[in-house]
Enzyme design. Structure first.
Site, PDB file in Angstrom:
ATOM      1  N   GLU A   8      47.248  39.927   4.163  1.00  0.00           N
ATOM      2  CA  GLU A   8      46.530  40.701   5.163  1.00  0.00           C
ATOM      3  C   GLU A   8      45.191  40.033   5.499  1.00  0.00           C
ATOM      4  OE1 GLU A   8      47.942  45.259   4.353  1.00  0.00           O
ATOM      5  OE2 GLU A   8      46.448  44.413   3.008  1.00  0.00           O
ATOM      6  N   VAL A   9      44.701  40.346   6.719  1.00  0.00           N
ATOM      7  CA  VAL A   9      43.400  39.875   7.175  1.00  0.00           C
ATOM      8  C   VAL A   9      42.522  41.099   7.380  1.00  0.00           C
ATOM      9  CG1 VAL A   9      42.121  38.562   8.895  1.00  0.00           C
ATOM     10  CG2 VAL A   9      44.460  37.888   8.305  1.00  0.00           C
ATOM     11  N   GLU A  25      49.672  34.547   7.527  1.00  0.00           N
ATOM     12  CA  GLU A  25      50.870  33.909   6.971  1.00  0.00           C
ATOM     13  C   GLU A  25      51.037  34.245   5.506  1.00  0.00           C
ATOM     14  OE1 GLU A  25      52.630  29.383   6.356  1.00  0.00           O
ATOM     15  OE2 GLU A  25      50.729  29.725   7.383  1.00  0.00           O
ATOM     16  N   ASP A  33      48.500  22.269  17.083  1.00  0.00           N
ATOM     17  CA  ASP A  33      48.983  23.595  17.489  1.00  0.00           C
ATOM     18  C   ASP A  33      47.928  24.315  18.311  1.00  0.00           C
ATOM     19  OD1 ASP A  33      50.688  25.715  17.755  1.00  0.00           O
ATOM     20  OD2 ASP A  33      50.178  26.620  15.831  1.00  0.00           O
TER      21      ASP A  33
END
EC number: 2.7.10.1
Length: 910
Positions: free
Chosen positions: A560-561, A557, A672
């Protein structure tokens, strides 16, 4: 010309023969018919053996104008004897008979030919022999059929059976033998028994010998083909045909002992019971020797009972007394007893037990009475400040051991001003509390205390404790401060309850009432005025130098990962996932980014994603978590249909449920939970993730939640959360039911291509997702429980974990598959064309379900119309060339939906 009856000498034996020898002219038609031959019921074919002599046509010279060397065999079936009424038209030809050897001289060459005639259906038949110009003599005709004789094989009796084509024959077990299925064997056309099936087994008490019953003194306990065996030790002699040998008087078998085991006796009493006082507070150890008689068993154990006895009666010692390792099921002849009071007489009774003790009325025990006589006083470890003023301190302490009722320990309290090592004051007290007056305001005092024994002998001193008095004039302020503290505490308690209500806190009756909950409760980081305080309270700061990025594995969100490594002392380089904050962020974005870490930092569970730490003192903030090799659960499952067995899928669900139980016990609501937010490592362990989204329910047309991360579909959300914004652990349970469906459907999208509006409408009208194909019935029933409209009726995560544990302990419970009923199914992607009508062609249908690669396979199989598609069965799909399990299921699902036209043209059927 007919056959003539005459005599003929063959190899010295006189035969009466039917013969004919009309060879001078052509067009010969000579007939011989048998009498009526009755057919045995069940015989459909017979063998006809002919013995005959044929003259060589060359021996007649020129006179053999119409000579032939063959004749014909005919048959005519009838239900009754027609007598001499002979009509050639009723006969059908069986074969042309030709000799192997013809006769040329005076030595006759006899031929033998056998023909099989059939199938036969009427009550009898006639054989006819036609001569068309041969010089032939018919010596004999033998008509017969073969049978498989009655037999006994594998302890089964089979009746005599007519040998026809290969035939399966049913039999029956011999007396005193049984089988789970009917014994069968095959009878060949040659009259041979072959391929026996289903072996019979002897009943209990019988064996496959001449005299089938077990002899006296022998037994056989079960249905099998084993031999009888000698009765075991300590049993009575058995009678003939015994299935068990009964125990002798005074001997028994435990419920878990097999009938083949020897009988055994209960043990005798333990011996030499003694006690020894141990160092420490109120401890002693009991010792004893094993009983002389163990009964021949190896499961010997002991139990210990403690009582307080006087001359009149005995009472149990109560739950305060502790046994190590426990009071029952002791395997070693010793036990440690603690928390005993001094100067009390304790009576300990030790009983030896084995698997057969329950059958004996006697309880052989050993008893000892002992007491603890403490000469050393108890210890004092802590001193507590109960209240204070400018000139007074109110102190109390608790000894480590409660004194007996008839002994009153005294205490010696020593105190001095801090820094003054020469002047001490000593108080001798009868109580474990004191008010000390006459002290100097705003001064620190040092205290220590010890207990005195009955004879005045001192115990060891406690550690030094420091307390200070208030300054002058602060007594009123102190009282006001106390009132303010009470008010503030009340306000904080109310705020905490409100937060708990928002996240389903203790006032939510749905939360688990398990007493073994985590010691801490989740604290919402947003309750801190300064978010940085929450970050440093719950999260470990990582030195940027120990982190190394390797490869981008996704986009989060906020940035970058990366996959990377982290250097940990003693562990080397450990793989980690690194979430980064993209450049140009605002301070609010930074705080929102790190809020997920403050949430994750409060959790510690094997099924919750583990936070290694954060980097906040660097230009670019980072969140470092453990690395999950297989990524998101929904992505991992797609394309693996048929590769992962149901048992392993249930194990993965159990891990998710365990993680959610942990969160529920901490009063945290996820909000969620979905397969996309569950990560999978290389061991297929599932861990719940994604704790960073703040959610606000929007009343938009699609019924979605607006979040910082965008739109979240409502198909995972409980109806009360949509309608009333009521998020609780029960709404997480609803979401878990959807996750179960995703897992058993191998990553399929819940509700397929229905719009969010259609999903909400369907759920409100009590529609629920159908069972995925090959889903165990028990798992689908658990899904339906999670989707109950009344949230308080849904199972808790504690119940879900326990239920899944039971399924995993009994894998056979997963073999029953839930039924799939297309009449209660929602619209599948393959049900109809874009205009709501049935598909016009097979390629169009295959393209709609993304199976276009099988267009040529369907065409080669001749499946060119949708009517042919509707007639396909599971094995037909495989024969077409569809081999992958996932593809077979997709096509089969689509055909099920096509077959129900009503359900195909509507959103769903009620």
């Amino acid at each position: 010309m007919p056959f003539l009856l005459s005599s003929l000498l063959v190899n010295g034996t006189l035969f009466y023969t039917y013969s004919v020898c009309s060879i001078e002219t052509t067009e010969q038609d000579n007939w011989l018919r048998t009498t009526f031959i009755q057919r045995r019921p069940g015989t459909s074919r017979v063998s006809v053996e002919l013995s005959f002599v044929v003259r060589d046509c060359n021996t007649f010279g020129g006179a053999s104008v119409g000579c032939k060397e063959t004749f014909n065999l005919f048959i005519s079936e009838a239900d009754a004897d027609v007598g001499t009424n002979f009509r050639k038209g009723q006969f059908r030809k069986v074969a042309t008979i030709a000799p192997d050897e013809v006769t040329q001289g005076r030595v006759l060459k006899v031929n033998t030919e056998t023909k099989t005639v059939g199938p036969l259906s009427k009550k009898g038949f006639y054989l006819g022999f036609q001569d068309v110009g041969a010089c032939v003599a018919l010596l004999s005709v033998r008509v017969y059929y073969k049978t498989c004789p009655s037999t006994v094989q594998s302890l089964a009796v089979f009746p005599e059976t007519v040998a026809d084509a290969l035939r399966e024959v049913e039999g029956a077990c011999v007396e005193n033998a049984v089988s789970q299925a009917t014994p069968r064997i095959y009878c060949t056309a040659e009259g041979k028994w072959v391929v026996p099936m289903v072996q019979c087994q002897c009943l209990a008490g019988y064996e496959a010998t001449g005299d089938s019953s077990c002899k006296p003194g022998y037994f056989k306990p079960s249905v099998s083909n084993n031999f009888c065996q000698v009765c075991p030790d300590n049993t009575k002699p058995s009678a003939s045909g015994a299935s068990e040998c009964l125990c002798e008087e005074g001997f028994f078998r435990a419920p878990s002992d097999p009938p083949t085991s020897a009988c055994s006796a209960p043990p005798s009493a333990p011996r030499d019971l003694t006690s020894m006082t141990l160092p420490g507070e109120g401890k002693l150890q009991l010792f004893w020797s094993p009983p002389l008689v163990t009964g021949g068993r190896s499961d010997l154990m002991y139990s210990v009972v403690c009582k307080l006895c006087d001359e009149a009666s005995c009472i149990p010692c109560g739950e305060k007394i502790r046994f190590e390792p426990g009071p029952t099921d002791l395997q070693d002849p010793t036990v440690v007893v603690s928390d005993l009071d001094s100067h009390l007489n304790y009576t300990f009774t030790v009983e030896a037990q084995s698997g057969v003790s329950q059958f004996s009325a006697e309880r052989p025990t050993a008893t000892i009475t002992t007491a603890l006589d403490y000469t050393d006083p108890p210890k004092v470890t802590e001193i507590h400040l109960d209240d204070r003023s400018p000139t007074s301190l109110f102190l109390s302490w608790t000894p480590t051991r409660r004194p007996p009722a008839h002994i009153n320990h005294r205490y010696e309290l020593m105190y001095r001003r801090k820094g003054d090592v020469t002047t001490y004051k000593v108080l001798i007290l009868d109580k474990s509390f004191v008010q000390i007056d006459g002290l100097i305001p705003a001064t620190t005092y040092t205290f220590r205390v010890h207990a005195l024994g009955p004879e005045g002998n001192p115990g060891s001193y406690s550690a030094d404790h420091e307390f200070n008095t208030f300054p002058l004039g602060t007594s009123t302020v102190f009282g006001v401060a106390v009132i303010l503290l009470v008010v503030v505490a009340g306000l904080l308690l109310r705020k905490r309850r409100l937060n708990a209500r928002r996240r389903g806190g203790p006032e939510d009756p749905y939360f688990s009432t398990d007493q073994h909950k985590p010691l801490k409760t989740y604290i919402d980081p947003h309750t801190y005025e300064d978010p940085n305080i929450a970050i440093h309270k719950f999260v470990t700061e990582i030195d940027p130098s120990v982190i190394g990025k390797q490869k981008v594995i996704g986009v989060g969100e906020f940035g970058e990962v990366f996959r990377g490594v982290m250097k940990i002392p003693g562990r080397g380089e450990v793989p980690v996932a690194i979430k980064t904050l993209k450049p140009g962020y605002s301070e609010k974005q930074r705080q929102d980014f790190l809020s997920e870490a403050t949430i994750m930092g409060q959790f510690s569970h094997p099924n919750i994603i583990h936070l290694e730490g954060v980097i906040t003192k660097f230009k670019h903030a980072m969140i470092v978590t453990e690395y999950m090799e297989n990524g998101a659960l929904d992505t991992y499952l797609k394309g693996r249909d048929g590769e992962i067995p149901p048992y392993q899928l249930v194990g993965m669900l159990r891990g998710i449920a365990a993680g959610m139980k942990y969160l529920s016990d901490m009063n945290y609501v996820h909000r969620d939970l979905a397969a996309r937010n569950v990560l999978v490592n290389s061991n297929l362990e599932c861990k719940v993730s994604d704790f960073g989204l703040s959610r606000v329910l929007e009343d938009d047309a699609e019924g979605t939640y607006t979040t910082r991360g965008g739109k979240i579909p409502i198909r995972w959300t409980a109806p009360e959360a949509i309608a009333y914004r009521k998020f609780t652990s029960a709404s997480d349970v609803w979401s878990f039911g959807i996750v179960m469906w995703e897992v058993m459907a191998f990553g399929e999208r819940p509700y397929w291509d229905m719009s969010n509006h259609e999903v909400m409408k369907a759920i409100n009208e009590n529609f629920r997702l159908p069972a995925p194909m090959d889903c165990p019935s028990a798992i689908y029933q658990l899904m339906l429980q999670c989707w109950l409209h009344e949230r308080l009726k849904r199972p808790r995560f504690l119940d879900i974990v326990n239920f899944l544990d039971k399924l995993l302990k009994s894998p056979e419970s997963l073999k029953t598959i839930a039924d799939f009923d297309p009449r209660v199914s929602i619209r599948l992607p393959s049900t109809s064309g874009g205009d709501g009508t049935m598909f016009r062609s097979v390629p169009e249908w295959l393209e709609s379900i993304k199976m276009s690669q099988y267009k040529e396979s369907f065409a080669r199989a001749g499946i060119t119309t949708m009517e042919q598609v509707l007639a396909l069965r599971h094995e037909d799909i495989r024969n077409i060339g569809v081999r992958l399990p996932g593809h077979m299921k997709r096509i089969a699902y689509s055909i099920l939906g096509l077959k129900d036209e009503t359900s195909s043209l509507s959103v769903f059927a009620v």
